[in-house]
Design an enzyme around this catalytic site. Structure first.
Site, short mmCIF file in Angstrom:
data_model
loop_
_atom_site.label_atom_id
_atom_site.label_comp_id
_atom_site.label_asym_id
_atom_site.label_seq_id
_atom_site.Cartn_x
_atom_site.Cartn_y
_atom_site.Cartn_z
N ASP A 1 0.77 -1.13 -0.06
CA ASP A 1 -0.16 -0.09 -0.06
C ASP A 1 0.94 1.23 -0.04
OD1 ASP A 1 -3.12 0.99 0.40
OD2 ASP A 1 -1.81 2.03 1.85
N TYR B 1 -11.42 8.87 -3.28
CA TYR B 1 -11.13 8.63 -1.82
C TYR B 1 -9.59 9.76 -1.35
CZ TYR B 1 -7.44 5.38 -2.38
OH TYR B 1 -6.21 4.71 -2.46
N TYR C 1 -1.17 11.22 2.61
CA TYR C 1 -2.26 11.55 1.36
C TYR C 1 -2.06 13.04 1.13
CZ TYR C 1 -4.36 7.13 1.73
OH TYR C 1 -4.46 5.60 1.78
N HIS D 1 -6.93 -6.26 -1.48
CA HIS D 1 -5.69 -5.59 -1.38
C HIS D 1 -4.82 -5.78 -0.18
CE1 HIS D 1 -4.02 -1.56 -1.20
NE2 HIS D 1 -4.53 -1.32 0.07
#
Length: 320
Positions: free
Chosen positions: A100, A148, A235, A298
């Site tokens: 990830d 997202y 992010y 995932h």
């Protein structure tokens, strides 16, 4: 093999690490919303195979320091943490593995410091070369829904959503993008604007075999203590990373590499991901193998620990 815990100073922060075994160093970098615990199966397997496996709580997570400022979570900070961790652990080099968000950390650690990292493994997220425009400018938003990663940009919004019921948040996020979940291809990564993100997720009827309530409780308790701000700040540096990576535009990852993903992972269904994965060898010329795990979502190293363990051990042994 016993997993032990300790704290080390790296790149100006205190970092909590879980370790197992002795031998050449393998660093395991987790993503969002996880912790060192996501590598619990790999720590023991790598240790049994003759390696020193180390899984930190990454910057902003768990028991590791959580700087307040958003700009303290760039890829330069995150890769700097890993370079410093190699030294703090008493090693000169390591194989670095990331899942990830940990995958971009691993890929860019390899890009920046091929003298320090002799092999790199990316799980779920492939190496993505620097594009021509800031990444958020290409992310999708409609009148009814938002990607997202755009939703995560404004400080405080996602924190309030995720922290109002941490147990439900962790359960929904972990199970909602697993191989057993049903995710419509047309809506991959999109969040309806009419409701809170988690209110739009459909819970699973049964717990899948790869995770237990005890596992979910562990994650939940970690985020009850730490909050989500640190992880979300990763992010919030997506465009800043693009600016900082300008000197490496066109640069390739030159060390031996492995890429593994589940065929039901939402990441491999992002726009353009199929072409990027098919052509990954152009940007990672020493890519040894691309492995796509059938019916895997995932959370690769947790959903399919035996497959991941075998692939990791085979890869690192071939480096020696």
């Amino acid at each position: 093999m016993e997993i032990t815990h300790k704290f080390l100073t790296t790149n100006g922060i205190k970092m909590h690490v879980a370790t197992a075994g002795e031998g050449p160093l393998v660093l395991l970098c987790h993503g969002f919303p996880e912790s060192w615990y996501s590598w619990r199966h790999q720590l023991k397997a790598l240790a049994s195979a003759g390696y020193c496996a180390v899984a930190p709580d990454m910057r902003g997570y768990g028991q590791t320091d959580k700087p307040e400022a958003i700009d303290q979570y760039t890829l330069l900070h995150l890769t700097g943490d890993m370079v410093g961790l190699v030294e703090a652990l008493g090693f000169k080099e390591a194989v670095i593995v990331g899942h990830d968000w940990g995958a971009p950390v691993a890929w860019h650690s390899a890009l920046f410091r091929p003298d320090k990292f002799k092999g790199v493994v990316g799980l779920s997220v492939p190496f993505r070369p620097r594009g021509d425009v800031p990444p958020t400018t290409t992310m999708n938003e409609t009148n009814d829904a938002i990607f997202y990663q755009l939703y995560f940009q404004k400080p405080g919004i996602a924190e309030a959503d995720l922290e109002k019921d941490v147990d439900r948040s962790l359960s929904t996020m972990l199970l909602g993008v697993a191989g057993s979940a049903n995710v419509e291809s047309a809506s991959v990564g999109m969040i309806p604007k009419s409701v809170f993100w988690l209110d739009s997720r459909i819970p699973l009827n049964a717990m899948p075999s790869w995770i237990t309530q005890t596992d979910i409780d562990f994650y939940s308790n970690e985020f009850k203590r730490s909050g989500f701000r640190g992880g979300l700040n990763w992010y919030r540096n997506i465009d800043r990373n693009w600016e900082l990576l300008a000197p490496w535009a066109g640069a390739k990852v030159t060390i031996p590499a492995l890429y593994v993903a589940g065929d039901r992972d939402l990441v491999v269904r992002f726009p353009g991901a199929d072409k990027l994965i098919a052509n990954l060898g152009q940007f990672v010329p020493q890519l040894r193998e691309t492995i796509m795990l059938p019916d895997c979502g995932h959370w690769t190293q947790q959903e399919r620990p035996e497959d991941i363990n075998a692939a990791l051990i085979r890869f690192v042994k071939e480096l020696n």
